[in-house]
Design an enzyme around this catalytic site. Sequence first.
Site, mmCIF file in Angstrom:
data_model
loop_
_atom_site.group_PDB
_atom_site.id
_atom_site.type_symbol
_atom_site.label_atom_id
_atom_site.label_comp_id
_atom_site.label_asym_id
_atom_site.label_seq_id
_atom_site.Cartn_x
_atom_site.Cartn_y
_atom_site.Cartn_z
ATOM 1 N N SER A 20 4.459 12.676 7.075
ATOM 2 C CA SER A 20 3.444 12.048 6.222
ATOM 3 C C SER A 20 3.919 11.949 4.782
ATOM 4 O O SER A 20 4.783 12.694 4.351
ATOM 5 C CB SER A 20 2.156 12.867 6.251
ATOM 6 O OG SER A 20 1.681 12.999 7.558
HETATM 7 N N1 SAH Z 1 3.065 17.361 10.546
HETATM 8 C C1 SAH Z 1 4.307 16.659 10.745
HETATM 9 C C2 SAH Z 1 4.147 15.181 11.002
HETATM 10 C C3 SAH Z 1 3.452 14.915 12.272
HETATM 11 S S1 SAH Z 1 3.752 13.366 13.067
HETATM 12 C C4 SAH Z 1 5.297 16.890 9.626
HETATM 13 O O1 SAH Z 1 4.978 17.640 8.680
HETATM 14 O O2 SAH Z 1 6.398 16.358 9.698
HETATM 15 C C5 SAH Z 1 2.732 13.657 14.459
HETATM 16 C C6 SAH Z 1 3.351 14.576 15.483
HETATM 17 O O3 SAH Z 1 2.352 14.895 16.428
HETATM 18 C C7 SAH Z 1 4.486 13.944 16.259
HETATM 19 O O4 SAH Z 1 5.618 14.754 16.149
HETATM 20 C C8 SAH Z 1 3.962 13.895 17.684
HETATM 21 O O5 SAH Z 1 4.961 14.068 18.659
HETATM 22 C C9 SAH Z 1 2.971 15.038 17.688
HETATM 23 N N2 SAH Z 1 1.927 14.992 18.714
HETATM 24 C C10 SAH Z 1 1.260 13.904 19.190
HETATM 25 N N3 SAH Z 1 0.343 14.290 20.094
HETATM 26 C C11 SAH Z 1 0.428 15.644 20.200
HETATM 27 C C12 SAH Z 1 -0.270 16.629 20.987
HETATM 28 N N4 SAH Z 1 -1.237 16.298 21.859
HETATM 29 N N5 SAH Z 1 0.092 17.922 20.841
HETATM 30 C C13 SAH Z 1 1.061 18.285 19.970
HETATM 31 N N6 SAH Z 1 1.746 17.392 19.225
HETATM 32 C C14 SAH Z 1 1.438 16.091 19.320
#
Ligand code: SAH
Length: 218
Positions: A63
């Site tokens: 993000s």
């Molecule tokens: N917080 C992160 C950015 C997140 S991007 C940072 O600081 O870089 C969103 C992430 O959520 C992705 O890596 C994706 O694979 C994960 N994601 C999507 N659905 C999910 C779920 N049900 N459980 C865990 N992770 C999930």
Amino acid sequence: MLEKLENDKKRLIEYWLKNRVVKDKRFIEAFKKIRRENFILEEYKEEAYVDYPLPILEGQTISQPTTIAIMTQALELKKGHKVLEIGTGSGYQAAIISVIVGNKGKVITTEIKKSLVDFAKKNLKKAGIKNVKIIHSDGSSGYEREAPYDAIIVTAACPEIPKKLLEQLKIGGILVAPVGSIFLQKMLKVKKIGKNKFKIEDLGEFRFVPLKGKFGWK
Ligand code: SAH
């Protein structure tokens, strides 16, 4: 390159303070301490402190700094808090939280994709962070084993507020999650004020990659 990064970083902090985007000094301290360039891909390192999201692996994104600032501040974190994150991605958001909650606090972060679990592990190790536990699982039903939590942050777009997450929140705890359509979400700050009583605040519109799994998008 280091000089550019330092200048960009300084400019972001000045912008936040001047425009009152961030009032939480603990966030600013954590932001200064954790090097964001350690959490992004080599080819984007120069853009580490530019205020937009950057691609990581598997079409996912880290993000933009201002979004991380707004979400982190909304969690109202204190030293010693136990926090759950859904969507580890690069591990950067977890690292920021871990600095704020300190040694006595703990961050549990769940990630559904194995390649990102490995990426985040590597990044957190580089940053010398020890109080973050990464769980390779579908976090849309939370992580019961470590519940209840003082705060829960979802960093992927939710079709609705995941009920399981609210159950795993302490009374007085706060959940922050982008909720809405797959294209645009409202950032909701949900405070649990009683067993089944919540106070919801809308922090504005954002756009996240979709939450997958049982309570995510099919
Ligand atoms: N917080 C992160 C950015 C997140 S991007 C940072 O600081 O870089 C969103 C992430 O959520 C992705 O890596 C994706 O694979 C994960 N994601 C999507 N659905 C999910 C779920 N049900 N459980 C865990 N992770 C999930």
